[in-house]
Write a protein that holds these residues in place. Structure first.
Motif, PDB file in Angstrom:
ATOM      1  N   LEU A  59       0.837  -1.199   0.000  1.00 61.56           N
ATOM      2  CA  LEU A  59       0.000   0.000   0.000  1.00 61.56           C
ATOM      3  C   LEU A  59       0.875   1.253   0.000  1.00 61.56           C
ATOM      4  O   LEU A  59       0.633   2.208  -0.745  1.00 61.56           O
ATOM      5  N   TYR A  63       1.357   4.347  -2.865  1.00 59.66           N
ATOM      6  CA  TYR A  63       1.298   5.785  -2.584  1.00 59.66           C
ATOM      7  C   TYR A  63       2.593   6.477  -3.003  1.00 59.66           C
ATOM      8  O   TYR A  63       2.566   7.581  -3.563  1.00 59.66           O
ATOM      9  N   GLU A  80      -2.352  10.194   3.429  1.00 60.58           N
ATOM     10  CA  GLU A  80      -2.782   8.802   3.521  1.00 60.58           C
ATOM     11  C   GLU A  80      -1.587   7.861   3.665  1.00 60.58           C
ATOM     12  O   GLU A  80      -1.634   6.878   4.401  1.00 60.58           O
ATOM     13  N   ARG A  81      -0.512   8.160   2.967  1.00 56.81           N
ATOM     14  CA  ARG A  81       0.682   7.323   3.099  1.00 56.81           C
ATOM     15  C   ARG A  81       1.228   7.377   4.517  1.00 56.81           C
ATOM     16  O   ARG A  81       1.670   6.361   5.071  1.00 56.81           O
ATOM     17  N   GLN A 112      -7.042   0.664   2.710  1.00 58.34           N
ATOM     18  CA  GLN A 112      -7.056   0.148   1.338  1.00 58.34           C
ATOM     19  C   GLN A 112      -8.219   0.744   0.551  1.00 58.34           C
ATOM     20  O   GLN A 112      -8.090   1.089  -0.627  1.00 58.34           O
ATOM     21  N   MET A 115      -7.376   4.212  -0.361  1.00 59.77           N
ATOM     22  CA  MET A 115      -6.390   4.207  -1.440  1.00 59.77           C
ATOM     23  C   MET A 115      -7.065   4.017  -2.800  1.00 59.77           C
ATOM     24  O   MET A 115      -6.733   4.706  -3.770  1.00 59.77           O
TER      25      MET A 115
END
Length: 294
Positions: A59, A63, A80-81, A112, A115
């Motif tokens: 994930l 990113y 988000e990362r 997830q 994302m």
């Protein structure tokens, strides 16, 4: 009788020992089974922890790749990362028990999902940017061609203007310097003897030019003797950063036709040697000549 009692007691002891043995075996079996279950659960939990950590790493990589593209969504992607990185840090410190793993899996699923939404938006922006870039490139090409045409026309106009400017300049011809002896009768006789000269004469011709601007013109004439002295009025005039010392100035009314100009510089005791005559249109030298007095 005593033998019977002793036999009965022995049987009772044996029975008790048998029961204890069976109980011990059952207990040992249960403990062994429970240990195997714990080992299996622990192994399963550790495997699950590694799996979630791997998913989180993938994930994060997704990113990182999206952020490297430097789109307008970069700030949101970085936020988000960072959440993913923080969850990875927490997971690495956890004991990996069932309860905590359930929590981490739930958080991973939520990240997830975020994302997928962000990646879809990012792809949409990339497609829009590609379209805009194509349109911009097309516009740049059109503007480039237009600019080339304008520059070409501008260059042609500048060249034409230079030709017109050059053609409209007045041409000074037949510039001549000489010396004269003035007789009592008023007659002037040309001479090349410095001792006999009473005046220096400078003459030149302004050529006909139909595209030149007509009107009053002023020319500054500079006569320099063999000792590098300016002969005549020795007046000065400033043109920009340059200062000109001249012998006389002559005003001419020009009407696009040939004009002959002649003017004398009276004096005595002229130096022997070479004389240099320079004719200036303001600060620009437009004609020159020389003559010699013996």
């Amino acid at each position: 009788m005593e033998n019977q009692k002793s036999s009965s007691s022995l049987k009772a002891v044996i029975a008790v020992l048998a029961v204890l043995l069976v109980g011990s075996l059952v207990y040992i079996f249960k403990m062994t089974s429970d240990a195997d279950v714990v080992k299996t659960e622990l192994k399963s939990t550790l495997t699950e922890k590694e799996s979630v950590m791997k998913d989180l790493q993938e994930l994060k990589s997704t990113y990182d790749a999206a952020i490297a593209e430097n789109t307008s969504m970069s700030d949101e992607l970085i936020q988000e990362r960072d959440k993913v990185v923080n969850l990875m840090s927490d997971l690495s410190k956890s004991k990996g028990d069932v309860a905590s793993m359930s929590k981490y899996k739930t958080q991973f699923t939520a990240l997830q999902g975020n994302m997928k939404v962000l990646m879809a938006e990012n792809e949409g922006l990339k497609k829009q940017n590609t379209t805009l870039t194509t349109q911009r490139d097309s516009t740049v090409v059109v503007l480039g061609e237009t600019k080339k045409n304008v520059e070409s026309l501008t260059g042609q106009n500048e060249e034409l203007a230079k030709v017109v400017e050059k053609g409209s300049k007045l041409t000074i011809l037949n510039t001549r310097g000489s010396a004269f002896k003035l007789r009592s009768s008023g007659k002037q006789i040309e001479t090349d003897k410095a001792s006999r000269a009473d005046a220096l004469r400078v003459s030149f011709t302004i050529a006909e030019n139909q595209i030149a601007q007509s009107g009053d013109k002023t020319y500054y004439v500079q006569v320099i003797d063999s000792k590098n002295n300016v002969v005549g009025d020795k007046k000065t005039e400033t043109f920009g950063d340059n200062t000109l010392t001249y012998s006389f100035a002559t005003n001419v009314t020009y009407e696009n036709k040939t004009v002959n100009v002649s003017q004398d510089l009276k004096g005595k005791n002229f130096e022997k040697g070479n004389y240099f005559v320079n004719v200036f249109d303001k600060g620009e030298l437009v004609s020159k000549t020389s003559f010699t007095l013996k």
